[in-house]
Design a protein around this motif. Structure first.
Motif, PDB file in Angstrom:
ATOM      1  N   ARG A 235      15.919  -3.963   3.118  1.00  0.00           N
ATOM      2  CA  ARG A 235      16.523  -2.750   3.694  1.00  0.00           C
ATOM      3  C   ARG A 235      15.552  -1.561   3.781  1.00  0.00           C
ATOM      4  O   ARG A 235      15.921  -0.420   3.538  1.00  0.00           O
ATOM      5  CB  ARG A 235      17.773  -2.366   2.879  1.00  0.00           C
ATOM      6  N   GLY A 236      14.301  -1.889   4.097  1.00  0.00           N
ATOM      7  CA  GLY A 236      13.305  -0.845   4.300  1.00  0.00           C
ATOM      8  C   GLY A 236      12.917  -0.757   5.756  1.00  0.00           C
ATOM      9  O   GLY A 236      13.580  -1.333   6.631  1.00  0.00           O
ATOM     10  N   PRO A 237      11.806  -0.035   6.029  1.00  0.00           N
ATOM     11  CA  PRO A 237      11.338   0.107   7.416  1.00  0.00           C
ATOM     12  C   PRO A 237      10.690  -1.187   7.896  1.00  0.00           C
ATOM     13  O   PRO A 237      10.425  -2.082   7.081  1.00  0.00           O
ATOM     14  CB  PRO A 237      10.267   1.187   7.282  1.00  0.00           C
ATOM     15  N   ARG A 238      10.408  -1.296   9.179  1.00  0.00           N
ATOM     16  CA  ARG A 238       9.705  -2.476   9.680  1.00  0.00           C
ATOM     17  C   ARG A 238       8.286  -2.459   9.141  1.00  0.00           C
ATOM     18  O   ARG A 238       7.486  -1.588   9.462  1.00  0.00           O
ATOM     19  CB  ARG A 238       9.688  -2.490  11.203  1.00  0.00           C
ATOM     20  N   GLY A 239       7.977  -3.411   8.269  1.00  0.00           N
ATOM     21  CA  GLY A 239       6.669  -3.479   7.641  1.00  0.00           C
ATOM     22  C   GLY A 239       6.599  -4.732   6.796  1.00  0.00           C
ATOM     23  O   GLY A 239       7.474  -5.605   6.905  1.00  0.00           O
ATOM     24  N   ALA A 240       5.567  -4.833   5.978  1.00  0.00           N
ATOM     25  CA  ALA A 240       5.420  -6.030   5.159  1.00  0.00           C
ATOM     26  C   ALA A 240       4.580  -5.726   3.922  1.00  0.00           C
ATOM     27  O   ALA A 240       3.927  -4.685   3.845  1.00  0.00           O
ATOM     28  CB  ALA A 240       4.783  -7.155   5.964  1.00  0.00           C
ATOM     29  N   MET A 241       4.622  -6.655   2.977  1.00  0.00           N
ATOM     30  CA  MET A 241       3.807  -6.538   1.759  1.00  0.00           C
ATOM     31  C   MET A 241       3.269  -7.919   1.400  1.00  0.00           C
ATOM     32  O   MET A 241       3.901  -8.937   1.677  1.00  0.00           O
ATOM     33  CB  MET A 241       4.670  -6.067   0.577  1.00  0.00           C
ATOM     34  N   LEU A 242       2.102  -7.915   0.762  1.00  0.00           N
ATOM     35  CA  LEU A 242       1.559  -9.131   0.157  1.00  0.00           C
ATOM     36  C   LEU A 242       1.418  -8.866  -1.331  1.00  0.00           C
ATOM     37  O   LEU A 242       0.900  -7.816  -1.729  1.00  0.00           O
ATOM     38  CB  LEU A 242       0.203  -9.498   0.768  1.00  0.00           C
ATOM     39  N   MET A 243       1.889  -9.821  -2.141  1.00  0.00           N
ATOM     40  CA  MET A 243       1.830  -9.643  -3.591  1.00  0.00           C
ATOM     41  C   MET A 243       1.192 -10.877  -4.216  1.00  0.00           C
ATOM     42  O   MET A 243       1.267 -11.974  -3.650  1.00  0.00           O
ATOM     43  CB  MET A 243       3.245  -9.424  -4.142  1.00  0.00           C
ATOM     44  N   SER A 244       0.546 -10.679  -5.358  1.00  0.00           N
ATOM     45  CA  SER A 244      -0.143 -11.817  -5.985  1.00  0.00           C
ATOM     46  C   SER A 244      -0.482 -11.507  -7.429  1.00  0.00           C
ATOM     47  O   SER A 244      -0.303 -10.384  -7.903  1.00  0.00           O
ATOM     48  CB  SER A 244      -1.444 -12.121  -5.241  1.00  0.00           C
ATOM     49  N   ARG A 245      -1.006 -12.553  -8.082  1.00  0.00           N
ATOM     50  CA  ARG A 245      -1.623 -12.329  -9.378  1.00  0.00           C
ATOM     51  C   ARG A 245      -2.960 -11.618  -9.161  1.00  0.00           C
ATOM     52  O   ARG A 245      -3.517 -11.643  -8.068  1.00  0.00           O
ATOM     53  CB  ARG A 245      -1.862 -13.675 -10.083  1.00  0.00           C
ATOM     54  N   GLU A 246      -3.489 -11.027 -10.250  1.00  0.00           N
ATOM     55  CA  GLU A 246      -4.717 -10.243 -10.173  1.00  0.00           C
ATOM     56  C   GLU A 246      -5.875 -11.041  -9.552  1.00  0.00           C
ATOM     57  O   GLU A 246      -6.658 -10.501  -8.773  1.00  0.00           O
ATOM     58  CB  GLU A 246      -5.101  -9.748 -11.575  1.00  0.00           C
ATOM     59  N   GLU A 247      -5.962 -12.335  -9.866  1.00  0.00           N
ATOM     60  CA  GLU A 247      -7.121 -13.133  -9.408  1.00  0.00           C
ATOM     61  C   GLU A 247      -7.254 -13.155  -7.880  1.00  0.00           C
ATOM     62  O   GLU A 247      -8.362 -13.363  -7.368  1.00  0.00           O
ATOM     63  CB  GLU A 247      -7.027 -14.573  -9.942  1.00  0.00           C
ATOM     64  N   HIS A 248      -6.153 -12.966  -7.150  1.00  0.00           N
ATOM     65  CA  HIS A 248      -6.228 -13.017  -5.683  1.00  0.00           C
ATOM     66  C   HIS A 248      -6.217 -11.620  -5.043  1.00  0.00           C
ATOM     67  O   HIS A 248      -6.256 -11.507  -3.812  1.00  0.00           O
ATOM     68  CB  HIS A 248      -5.057 -13.818  -5.129  1.00  0.00           C
ATOM     69  N   ALA A 249      -6.187 -10.584  -5.868  1.00  0.00           N
ATOM     70  CA  ALA A 249      -6.019  -9.225  -5.344  1.00  0.00           C
ATOM     71  C   ALA A 249      -7.122  -8.848  -4.359  1.00  0.00           C
ATOM     72  O   ALA A 249      -6.860  -8.363  -3.257  1.00  0.00           O
ATOM     73  CB  ALA A 249      -5.967  -8.224  -6.500  1.00  0.00           C
TER      74      ALA A 249
END
Ligand SMILES: *Cc1c(COP(=O)(O)O)cnc(C)c1O
Length: 423
Positions: A235-249
């Motif tokens: 329920r946010g704006p049109r967009g995206a996020m990528l999340m990961s463990r620290e090793e892939h940051a």
């Protein structure tokens, strides 16, 4: 409600465009919106996405920009990132991807080379274009191998997924999709990714809000990378996020910028921060659970009326109806329902004998109606409208569709939508 809303500057400068916005406000207020990837954002999210943050260029990341004048922008991005990490319980979050498709492309850039084998669910089985499907850049520039669901159960066949992964040794395995009515077993995917040496990407675009609200299991700690849009159940704006463990940051950040994108859309980052703040409230947990309760109640009411549902029902926000036995093509039904004020999309069902542009199914979901406050007691009426609408589609009964449209508008008037009710 006083619709259309007043947009004084827009109306003065460009009345033609203002009229179109006004018509869309009216449409979103009056109709029963059942497209599972859509929602109503809050007034606060709308306001954040319409701010002067729009005016800023800020290539780079907070504290490491290629432009000066980032005193406020850096704090906006840090706030969004910190809220994402807290809400989903991850080490790292990148809030800059412009939308879900470029977010996924950044994952390819981070972990694969052109021509590498990648694995995802086939689009007609419920996957997404960007999971290696042929017409997508991800299927043209990479070698996509695809898994599906079992014809008898409509559920993912993990023996098939494992066999395919061990045979093909993909660099990436995507799980998640666009038409999956059942819980995703992230642990089972993680085991297969481990056995085959692949990076597991959980694309939770559809269900991120359910995960945030505790109404669907989390891909943490199973997935190496989590990709999500911010505009569906979250329920946010049109967009995206990528999340990961620290090793892939580092790999993810480099892939998003400078690998794939230029300057982030700071007004969107701000609105994402607001949406994440809203999603961290206790009321959002209630919302996420209500979305699922409504979908289950609606599925039950549709089954009782003789509708065939892929996998026999739903665990989440989404229902995939196979209209073959109702003797109405999905597209004919979807267009008739639209005339009845019920907005859905036609969709392929697994092993669909019909063509993708004229498939057998209709996909529906409960995120939007739940945002308006409709509850399980309203689902029998919704099922009744769908049933009558599909019958009217078969018989060409336009009067029946007009009657449904009036009934829908009546109920919708009693449940003002977020962002559209400012009296
Ligand atoms: C919606 C969706 C996307 C793409 O998002 P866009 O913002 O439309 O590019 C990617 N993956 C899945 C599973 C989706 O449902």
């Amino acid at each position: 409600m006083n619709l259309p809303l007043s947009h004084p500057a827009l109306s003065a400068t460009d009345p033609e465009l203002a009229a179109l916005v006004g018509a869309e406000e009216r449409l979103q207020a009056d109709t029963l919106r059942l497209i599972p990837s859509e929602n109503y954002v809050s007034q606060a999210v709308l306001e954040a996405s319409g701010t002067v943050l729009q005016n800023k260029y800020s290539e780079g990341y907070a504290g490491r920009r290629y432009y000066e004048g980032q005193q406020n922008i850096d704090q906006v991005e840090r706030l969004a990132t910190a809220r994402a990490k807290a809400l989903f319980g991850v080490d790292h979050a990148n809030v800059q991807p412009y939308s879900g498709s470029p977010a996924n492309l950044a994952v390819y850039l981070a972990f694969a080379e052109p021509g590498d084998t990648v694995m995802g669910m086939a689009l007609p089985m419920g996957g997404h274009l960007t999971h290696g499907w042929g017409v997508s850049a991800t299927g043209k520039w990479f070698r996509g191998v695809q898994y599906g669901v079992r014809p008898d159960t409509g559920l993912i066949d993990f023996d098939e997924v494992r066999d395919l992964a061990l045979k093909e040794r993909p660099k990436l395995i995507f799980c998640g999709g666009t038409a999956l009515p059942r819980t995703i077993d992230f642990a089972a995917f993680a085991e297969i990714a481990r056995e085959s040496g692949a990076v597991l990407v959980a694309d939770v675009a559809h269900i991120a809000g359910l995960i945030a609200g505790g109404a669907h299991p989390s891909p943490v700690p199973h997935a190496d990378v989590i990709s999500t849009t911010t505009h569906k159940t979250l329920r946010g704006p049109r967009g995206a996020m990528l999340m990961s463990r620290e090793e892939h940051a580092k790999a993810i950040d480099k892939a998003v910028f400078p690998g794939l994108q230029g300057g982030p859309h700071n007004q969107t980052t701000a609105a994402i921060a607001v949406a994440l703040h809203e999603a961290a409230q206790p009321s959002f947990r209630d919302y996420a659970h209500a979305v699922v309760d409504n979908a289950k109640a609606l599925a039950g009411a549709l089954l009782a009326r003789g509708f065939d549902l892929v996998s026999g029902g739903t665990d989440n926000h989404l229902i995939l109806m196979d209209l073959t036995r109702k003797d109405v093509p999905g597209k004919v039904a979807a267009k008739a329902l639209d005339r009845a004020g019920i907005v859905v999309n036609y969709n392929t069902v697994p092993y669909d004998p019909r063509k993708p542009f004229d498939p057998s199914g209709v996909r529906i979901g409960t995120p939007s109606l739940t945002s308006r406050g409709l509850a399980t007691e309203h689902m029998p009426a919704v099922a009744d409208w769908i049933d009558r609408g599909v019958t009217a589609a078969r018989t060409g009964d336009e009067d029946a569709l007009a009657t449904i449209r009036a009934e829908v508008a009546d109920l919708m008037a009693a449940f003002p939508a977020p962002g559209l009710s400012r009296d």
